[in-house]
Scaffold this active site. Structure first.
Site, mmCIF file in Angstrom:
data_model
loop_
_atom_site.group_PDB
_atom_site.id
_atom_site.type_symbol
_atom_site.label_atom_id
_atom_site.label_comp_id
_atom_site.label_asym_id
_atom_site.label_seq_id
_atom_site.Cartn_x
_atom_site.Cartn_y
_atom_site.Cartn_z
ATOM 1 N N MET A 28 30.544 45.042 4.267
ATOM 2 C CA MET A 28 31.707 46.259 4.547
ATOM 3 C C MET A 28 30.619 46.872 4.144
ATOM 4 S SD MET A 28 35.080 45.393 5.234
ATOM 5 C CE MET A 28 35.529 44.851 3.082
ATOM 6 N N GLY A 29 29.483 47.325 3.130
ATOM 7 C CA GLY A 29 28.169 48.054 3.168
ATOM 8 C C GLY A 29 28.761 48.142 1.504
ATOM 9 N N ALA A 30 27.918 50.011 1.505
ATOM 10 C CA ALA A 30 28.258 49.733 -0.233
ATOM 11 C C ALA A 30 27.258 48.602 -0.955
ATOM 12 C CB ALA A 30 29.612 49.892 -0.966
ATOM 13 N N GLY A 34 24.721 42.138 -5.830
ATOM 14 C CA GLY A 34 25.535 41.008 -4.997
ATOM 15 C C GLY A 34 24.690 40.544 -3.638
ATOM 16 N N HIS A 35 25.043 41.521 -2.894
ATOM 17 C CA HIS A 35 24.838 41.580 -1.059
ATOM 18 C C HIS A 35 22.908 41.451 -1.121
ATOM 19 C CE1 HIS A 35 27.966 44.628 -1.183
ATOM 20 N NE2 HIS A 35 28.724 43.698 0.062
ATOM 21 N N GLU A 146 30.164 33.421 -3.612
ATOM 22 C CA GLU A 146 30.853 32.744 -3.942
ATOM 23 C C GLU A 146 31.914 32.797 -4.480
ATOM 24 O OE1 GLU A 146 29.886 29.991 -6.540
ATOM 25 O OE2 GLU A 146 29.012 28.195 -5.177
ATOM 26 N N LYS A 147 31.862 35.029 -4.464
ATOM 27 C CA LYS A 147 33.252 35.384 -5.293
ATOM 28 C C LYS A 147 33.859 35.579 -4.327
ATOM 29 C CE LYS A 147 34.276 39.890 -5.583
ATOM 30 N NZ LYS A 147 34.048 40.934 -4.737
ATOM 31 N N ARG A 185 34.144 47.032 -4.741
ATOM 32 C CA ARG A 185 35.296 48.439 -5.467
ATOM 33 C C ARG A 185 35.300 48.499 -7.018
ATOM 34 N NH1 ARG A 185 37.616 45.016 -2.105
ATOM 35 N NH2 ARG A 185 38.891 45.941 -0.894
HETATM 36 O O1 PAF Z 1 32.977 39.489 1.892
HETATM 37 C C1 PAF Z 1 32.508 41.000 3.119
HETATM 38 O O2 PAF Z 1 32.259 42.094 3.061
HETATM 39 C C2 PAF Z 1 33.772 40.627 4.316
HETATM 40 O O3 PAF Z 1 34.995 39.715 3.899
HETATM 41 C C3 PAF Z 1 33.643 40.451 5.142
HETATM 42 C C4 PAF Z 1 32.802 38.586 5.092
HETATM 43 C C5 PAF Z 1 31.948 41.027 5.589
HETATM 44 C C6 PAF Z 1 33.839 40.524 6.916
HETATM 45 O O4 PAF Z 1 34.659 41.977 6.987
#
Ligand code: PAF
Length: 251
Positions: A28-30, A34-35, A146-147, A185
């Site tokens: 979902m960006g930002a 972690g991403h 896993e978070k 967040r």
């Molecule tokens: O974990 C997230 O960022 C969201 O729940 C996901 C899997 C991208 C679905 O919108």
């Protein structure tokens, strides 16, 4: 790096991608570390990496939370390019939900507990968007952190239940130096809340029971949604001010 805002153009391009395996990281960006750890795992294990950035309105049970969700496409795209991502999908809601959300995926048991019990409709929104994105991207491997442990289990179960030809790959939670799990967040915490936020991980890890962890969190000023032990994991969600934090540890 190719960037697609049009689903039709993405689908035409997808048909030309012959390199495999193809890996996918939905976000979902930002984007934070972690991403980026998911992207890194994806890059290592696949010949072609696709990332989506879509703030899914259907998984927010609270409109204010949706409005306040951080977004910085410029920064996200810079990071993804630097990480060697091959393609990014930036669809809008009108394209993803062209049916007006008439069709959705609902799970009737585990999704009603924990976060689902406190966020009505949340997991319908998550499962539905993940199903749509997986159908659009058609990856061999898809990566989740896993978070969001309950989310991960539900997505795994959904993929198995619908015989979806994708491997759901779990990646370990990435933490700040004081133990706080990385989350978009976290940006919303003020200085005092940010200092306190690390107590969540410490309480889950160090307490002898879920009840003890809950008591510690309440004493420290958290508003606790739940702390529960399920199988070998202790999972929790708790608020500091308007910011809801989730975490889980192995016990
Ligand atoms: O974990 C997230 O960022 C969201 O729940 C996901 C899997 C991208 C679905 O919108």
């Amino acid at each position: 790096m190719r960037i697609f805002t049009s689903i039709t153009q993405w689908q035409a391009f997808r048909a030309t991608v012959k390199a495999g395996p193809l890996g996918f990281v939905p976000t979902m960006g930002a984007l934070h570390r972690g991403h980026m750890s998911l992207v890194e795992a994806c890059r290592k294990q696949n010949a072609f990496t696709v990332v989506s950035v879509f703030v899914n309105p259907k998984q927010f049970d609270d409109g204010r939370d949706f409005e306040a969700y951080p977004s910085d496409h410029g920064q996200d795209l810079g990071r993804l390019k630097q990480a060697g991502v091959n393609a990014v999908l930036l669809p809008d809601s009108a394209q993803i939900y062209a049916d007006g959300y008439r069709f959705r995926v609902t799970e009737s048991e585990f999704s009603q507990r924990l976060c689902g019990a406190h966020r009505p409709g949340h997991f319908d929104g998550v499962l539905t968007v993940v199903m749509r994105l997986l159908n659009l991207v058609r990856p061999d491997n898809a990566y989740f952190g896993e978070k969001d442990y309950q989310q991960l289990q539900l997505i795994r179960d959904m993929a198995a239940a619908f015989f979806m030809p994708v491997n759901i790959i779990a990646c370990a939670t990435v933490r700040e130096a004081d133990g706080l799990a990385m989350s978009s967040r976290n940006q919303r915490l003020d200085t005092g809340q940010r200092e306190k936020a690390a107590v969540l991980y410490a309480a889950l890890k160090q307490s002898e029971s879920a009840t003890q962890a809950r008591d510690t969190l309440i004493r420290q000023g958290f508003e606790v949604d739940y702390v529960e032990d399920i199988a070998d994991r202790r999972l929790a969600a708790a608020r500091l001010g308007n910011t809801r934090l989730i975490d889980n540890v192995q016990i």
